[in-house]
Design a protein around this motif. Structure first.
Motif, PDB file in Angstrom:
ATOM      1  N   ARG A   1       0.866  -1.181   0.000  1.00  0.00           N
ATOM      2  CA  ARG A   1       0.000   0.000   0.000  1.00  0.00           C
ATOM      3  C   ARG A   1       0.902   1.230   0.000  1.00  0.00           C
ATOM      4  O   ARG A   1       1.713   1.417   0.898  1.00  0.00           O
ATOM      5  CB  ARG A   1      -0.921  -0.028   1.223  1.00  0.00           C
ATOM      6  CG  ARG A   1      -1.850   1.176   1.336  1.00  0.00           C
ATOM      7  CD  ARG A   1      -2.863   0.971   2.461  1.00  0.00           C
ATOM      8  NE  ARG A   1      -2.236   0.425   3.647  1.00  0.00           N
ATOM      9  CZ  ARG A   1      -1.540   1.134   4.524  1.00  0.00           C
ATOM     10  NH1 ARG A   1      -1.342   2.425   4.325  1.00  0.00           N
ATOM     11  NH2 ARG A   1      -1.017   0.552   5.589  1.00  0.00           N
TER      12      ARG A   1
ATOM     13  N   TRP B   1     -10.584  -2.908  -3.270  1.00  0.00           N
ATOM     14  CA  TRP B   1     -11.226  -2.279  -2.115  1.00  0.00           C
ATOM     15  C   TRP B   1     -10.336  -1.282  -1.383  1.00  0.00           C
ATOM     16  O   TRP B   1     -10.708  -0.773  -0.336  1.00  0.00           O
ATOM     17  CB  TRP B   1     -11.696  -3.350  -1.130  1.00  0.00           C
ATOM     18  CG  TRP B   1     -10.685  -4.452  -0.902  1.00  0.00           C
ATOM     19  CD1 TRP B   1      -9.629  -4.451  -0.049  1.00  0.00           C
ATOM     20  CD2 TRP B   1     -10.651  -5.711  -1.566  1.00  0.00           C
ATOM     21  NE1 TRP B   1      -8.932  -5.612  -0.135  1.00  0.00           N
ATOM     22  CE2 TRP B   1      -9.545  -6.429  -1.061  1.00  0.00           C
ATOM     23  CE3 TRP B   1     -11.460  -6.324  -2.538  1.00  0.00           C
ATOM     24  CZ2 TRP B   1      -9.215  -7.711  -1.497  1.00  0.00           C
ATOM     25  CZ3 TRP B   1     -11.122  -7.593  -2.974  1.00  0.00           C
ATOM     26  CH2 TRP B   1     -10.014  -8.272  -2.447  1.00  0.00           C
ATOM     27  N   CYS B   2      -9.165  -0.987  -1.936  1.00  0.00           N
ATOM     28  CA  CYS B   2      -8.264  -0.026  -1.306  1.00  0.00           C
ATOM     29  C   CYS B   2      -7.602   0.808  -2.394  1.00  0.00           C
ATOM     30  O   CYS B   2      -6.850   0.269  -3.215  1.00  0.00           O
ATOM     31  CB  CYS B   2      -7.213  -0.748  -0.457  1.00  0.00           C
ATOM     32  SG  CYS B   2      -6.004   0.345   0.318  1.00  0.00           S
ATOM     33  N   ARG B   3      -7.858   2.095  -2.400  1.00  0.00           N
ATOM     34  CA  ARG B   3      -7.358   2.938  -3.490  1.00  0.00           C
ATOM     35  C   ARG B   3      -5.839   3.003  -3.546  1.00  0.00           C
ATOM     36  O   ARG B   3      -5.268   3.328  -4.592  1.00  0.00           O
ATOM     37  CB  ARG B   3      -7.937   4.348  -3.370  1.00  0.00           C
ATOM     38  CG  ARG B   3      -7.458   5.140  -2.164  1.00  0.00           C
ATOM     39  CD  ARG B   3      -7.982   6.565  -2.177  1.00  0.00           C
ATOM     40  NE  ARG B   3      -9.428   6.608  -2.115  1.00  0.00           N
ATOM     41  CZ  ARG B   3     -10.124   7.758  -2.121  1.00  0.00           C
ATOM     42  NH1 ARG B   3      -9.500   8.925  -2.196  1.00  0.00           N
ATOM     43  NH2 ARG B   3     -11.430   7.740  -2.044  1.00  0.00           N
TER      44      ARG B   3
ATOM     45  N   GLY C   1      -3.801   0.342  -2.583  1.00  0.00           N
ATOM     46  CA  GLY C   1      -3.244  -1.009  -2.582  1.00  0.00           C
ATOM     47  C   GLY C   1      -2.865  -1.489  -3.975  1.00  0.00           C
ATOM     48  O   GLY C   1      -3.544  -1.189  -4.961  1.00  0.00           O
TER      49      GLY C   1
ATOM     50  N   MET D   1      -6.630  -4.864   3.849  1.00  0.00           N
ATOM     51  CA  MET D   1      -6.904  -3.508   3.377  1.00  0.00           C
ATOM     52  C   MET D   1      -8.405  -3.250   3.210  1.00  0.00           C
ATOM     53  O   MET D   1      -8.826  -2.106   3.006  1.00  0.00           O
ATOM     54  CB  MET D   1      -6.204  -3.257   2.041  1.00  0.00           C
ATOM     55  CG  MET D   1      -4.700  -3.383   2.050  1.00  0.00           C
ATOM     56  SD  MET D   1      -4.044  -3.046   0.387  1.00  0.00           S
ATOM     57  CE  MET D   1      -2.398  -3.751   0.507  1.00  0.00           C
TER      58      MET D   1
ATOM     59  N   GLU E   1     -10.472  -0.319   4.735  1.00  0.00           N
ATOM     60  CA  GLU E   1     -10.630   1.015   4.149  1.00  0.00           C
ATOM     61  C   GLU E   1     -12.028   1.165   3.555  1.00  0.00           C
ATOM     62  O   GLU E   1     -12.706   2.178   3.780  1.00  0.00           O
ATOM     63  CB  GLU E   1      -9.583   1.283   3.068  1.00  0.00           C
ATOM     64  CG  GLU E   1      -9.824   2.620   2.377  1.00  0.00           C
ATOM     65  CD  GLU E   1      -8.870   2.945   1.257  1.00  0.00           C
ATOM     66  OE1 GLU E   1      -9.280   3.692   0.348  1.00  0.00           O
ATOM     67  OE2 GLU E   1      -7.719   2.461   1.281  1.00  0.00           O
ATOM     68  N   HIS E   2     -12.459   0.172   2.797  1.00  0.00           N
ATOM     69  CA  HIS E   2     -13.788   0.244   2.191  1.00  0.00           C
ATOM     70  C   HIS E   2     -14.876   0.328   3.261  1.00  0.00           C
ATOM     71  O   HIS E   2     -15.828   1.116   3.136  1.00  0.00           O
ATOM     72  CB  HIS E   2     -14.030  -0.975   1.295  1.00  0.00           C
ATOM     73  CG  HIS E   2     -15.431  -1.049   0.774  1.00  0.00           C
ATOM     74  ND1 HIS E   2     -15.899  -0.223  -0.218  1.00  0.00           N
ATOM     75  CD2 HIS E   2     -16.484  -1.853   1.142  1.00  0.00           C
ATOM     76  CE1 HIS E   2     -17.178  -0.493  -0.454  1.00  0.00           C
ATOM     77  NE2 HIS E   2     -17.550  -1.474   0.354  1.00  0.00           N
TER      78      HIS E   2
ATOM     79  N   LYS F   1      -2.909  -1.638   9.526  1.00  0.00           N
ATOM     80  CA  LYS F   1      -4.191  -0.931   9.501  1.00  0.00           C
ATOM     81  C   LYS F   1      -4.060   0.455  10.124  1.00  0.00           C
ATOM     82  O   LYS F   1      -4.725   1.401   9.683  1.00  0.00           O
ATOM     83  CB  LYS F   1      -5.252  -1.765  10.225  1.00  0.00           C
ATOM     84  CG  LYS F   1      -5.532  -3.109   9.556  1.00  0.00           C
ATOM     85  CD  LYS F   1      -6.581  -3.893  10.306  1.00  0.00           C
ATOM     86  CE  LYS F   1      -6.732  -5.296   9.744  1.00  0.00           C
ATOM     87  NZ  LYS F   1      -5.511  -6.119   9.971  1.00  0.00           N
TER      88      LYS F   1
ATOM     89  N   LEU G   1      -2.950   2.840   7.627  1.00  0.00           N
ATOM     90  CA  LEU G   1      -4.046   3.073   6.695  1.00  0.00           C
ATOM     91  C   LEU G   1      -5.055   4.055   7.285  1.00  0.00           C
ATOM     92  O   LEU G   1      -5.488   5.012   6.625  1.00  0.00           O
ATOM     93  CB  LEU G   1      -4.727   1.751   6.348  1.00  0.00           C
ATOM     94  CG  LEU G   1      -5.966   1.795   5.447  1.00  0.00           C
ATOM     95  CD1 LEU G   1      -5.692   2.579   4.172  1.00  0.00           C
ATOM     96  CD2 LEU G   1      -6.436   0.397   5.119  1.00  0.00           C
TER      97      LEU G   1
END
Length: 452
Positions: free
Chosen positions: A37, A54-56, A58, A86, A89-90, A113, A116
């Motif tokens: 990430r 699901w993670c911008r 990643g 990840m 995040e979503h 996390k 994140l």
């Protein structure tokens, strides 16, 4: 050496997903995917690779490189994080507004996390990353410093202590210690340590942790409950318990069908399962649970000690030249060291830091000698370090590795007398001090590369 899957685990999986059990068992004996990430505060260029849906931030990598010998890893340009984890995040983005929020990561080490959440909260938010085991909390603090956003506190508290803050947090994340079935592909040790008795022990401990976390969550706030295990006892049954005993409600998270994530329900709350034979990632379970009730005015916890003292006018003037946007910062003294904090959440950080057992907060700027700052490594890692404050010395790849191993080195690039910021491809690595023809390597011992 291959460790066989436990027989009781096999029986449980065949009962839960009879049509997919063999596919899961086959994947658990395979090679896990590799993902990272990237840090948008330090680079505007996303890492190469296939995006994690699901993670911008990643990305999947085609193979596992030597992260330990990559200077960009040590610069905090990216974090090596398993893709399934990840997914939080979503959940956070789809159920609350993380920017500017108060976020508690209750079981935060080693920091995947937490970094994140730090990225999502931004400069107006605050993340408290807690770890009950002190040795793990120190590793967590190193990773938070390396990430370099400056909005995170690292604490070493029992979860029960957070109830004393009142209903203070907008979001609480509990990535609960679990039986680790989702790690059976990566960790043969997890297979050997697994037992049905340990599953029951973990489930009971998870409920105690969640109870403490729930007391610190404001009405309308969101609990992100997650595990890296497959069994219903630690997953859906605990979510059902949260709904029935604590009054938790579904927070409204949804996922697109093409992500391959299984959706289930427990106590009226949507639950999400990431199976390693269906998605590119390890086993992961998560649910977003909203706390009902009316949101009241948040209380500021009563401090147990006085910790932060305002920096003097002269100290503030000196510290201001070391950051790119000093108008957004507040500076304070803790003992002999000076710290920088974003101004918006400063009062919250001060209250929490003086109530909890705090190991790290904000940006440790350094210590003052004769009115001049001797910068700390944390400042070198800060994304908004003013590059004009000290001379920069660019390093080659080999020179950077010598520096990161705390070895003697002599950069080919010309270096100024005194304090120099060591950089690699424009990314800050830390400080070194030139005294005549000699360089004093100031890279922290706790983060040095040990292998040759």
């Amino acid at each position: 050496m291959t460790v066989s899957l436990p027989e009781a685990f096999i029986r449980n999986i065949r009962r839960d997903i009879p049509g997919d059990a063999d596919a899961l068992f086959s994947v658990l004996d395979g090679t896990p995917p590799v993902s990272v990430r990237w840090n948008p505060y330090k680079t505007q260029s996303p890492a190469e690779g296939i995006p994690v849906a699901w993670c911008r931030y990643g990305r999947y990598l085609p193979e596992r490189p030597s992260f330990t010998t990559d200077p960009l890893f040590h610069a905090g340009a990216y974090y090596v994080q398993e893709a399934s984890s990840m997914f939080v995040e979503h959940l956070l983005r789809s159920t609350t507004e993380p920017e500017g929020a108060r976020i508690l990561d209750l079981c935060a080490a080693p920091g995947g996390k937490a970094t994140l959440y730090s990225t999502l909260a931004g400069g107006d938010g605050i993340v408290i990353a807690n770890e009950v085991i002190r040795s793990r909390a120190l590793i967590l603090a190193d990773n938070i410093r390396k990430w370099g956003i400056g909005n995170t506190m690292v604490t070493n508290n029992d979860p029960a202590h957070f109830a004393g803050l009142g209903e203070w947090f907008d979001a609480v994340a509990v990535d609960a210690p679990c039986s680790g079935e989702g790690m059976f592909r990566k960790s043969p040790e997890a297979r050997g340590e697994w037992s049905e008795a340990n599953v029951r022990l973990c489930a009971a401990r998870q409920r105690r942790i969640v109870s403490d976390a729930w007391a610190a969550l404001r009405p309308g706030g969101v609990l992100i409950y997650s595990t890296c295990t497959f069994n219903r006892t630690e997953d859906e049954e605990n979510v059902r318990w949260i709904a029935e005993e604590l009054g938790g409600e579904d927070a409204g998270a949804m996922v697109p069908p093409d992500w391959g994530i299984e959706e289930r329900e427990a106590g009226g709350v949507r639950c999400f399962r990431l199976w390693p034979h269906r998605i590119a990632g390890e086993g992961f379970f998560a649910a977003a649970i909203r706390k009902g009730g009316q949101r009241g005015r948040p209380l500021r916890p009563k401090p147990r000690k006085t910790l932060l003292a305002e920096a003097s006018r002269s100290e503030t003037a000196e510290l201001s030249r070391w950051v790119g946007q000093p108008d957004l910062m507040r500076f304070a003294r803790i003992g002999d060291s000076l710290y920088g904090y974003y101004a918006t959440p400063f009062a919250d950080i001060r209250s929490a830091a003086e109530y909890l057992n705090t190991l790290h907060s904000g940006i440790c700027m350094g210590q003052m000698f004769g009115g001049r700052l001797k910068p700390d490594h944390s400042l070198a890692m800060f994304h908004d370090l003013a590059r004009s404050a000290a001379a920069e010395t660019p390093l080659s790849s080999d020179e950077a590795l010598h520096y990161l191993r705390r070895e003697d080195f002599a950069p080919q690039a010309e270096a100024a007398e005194g304090m120099n910021l060591m950089t690699f491809e424009g990314y800050a690595l830390g400080w070194a001090k030139r005294i005549g023809n000699r360089f004093n390597n100031l890279y922290p011992k706790s983060q040095m590369i040990l292998n040759k």
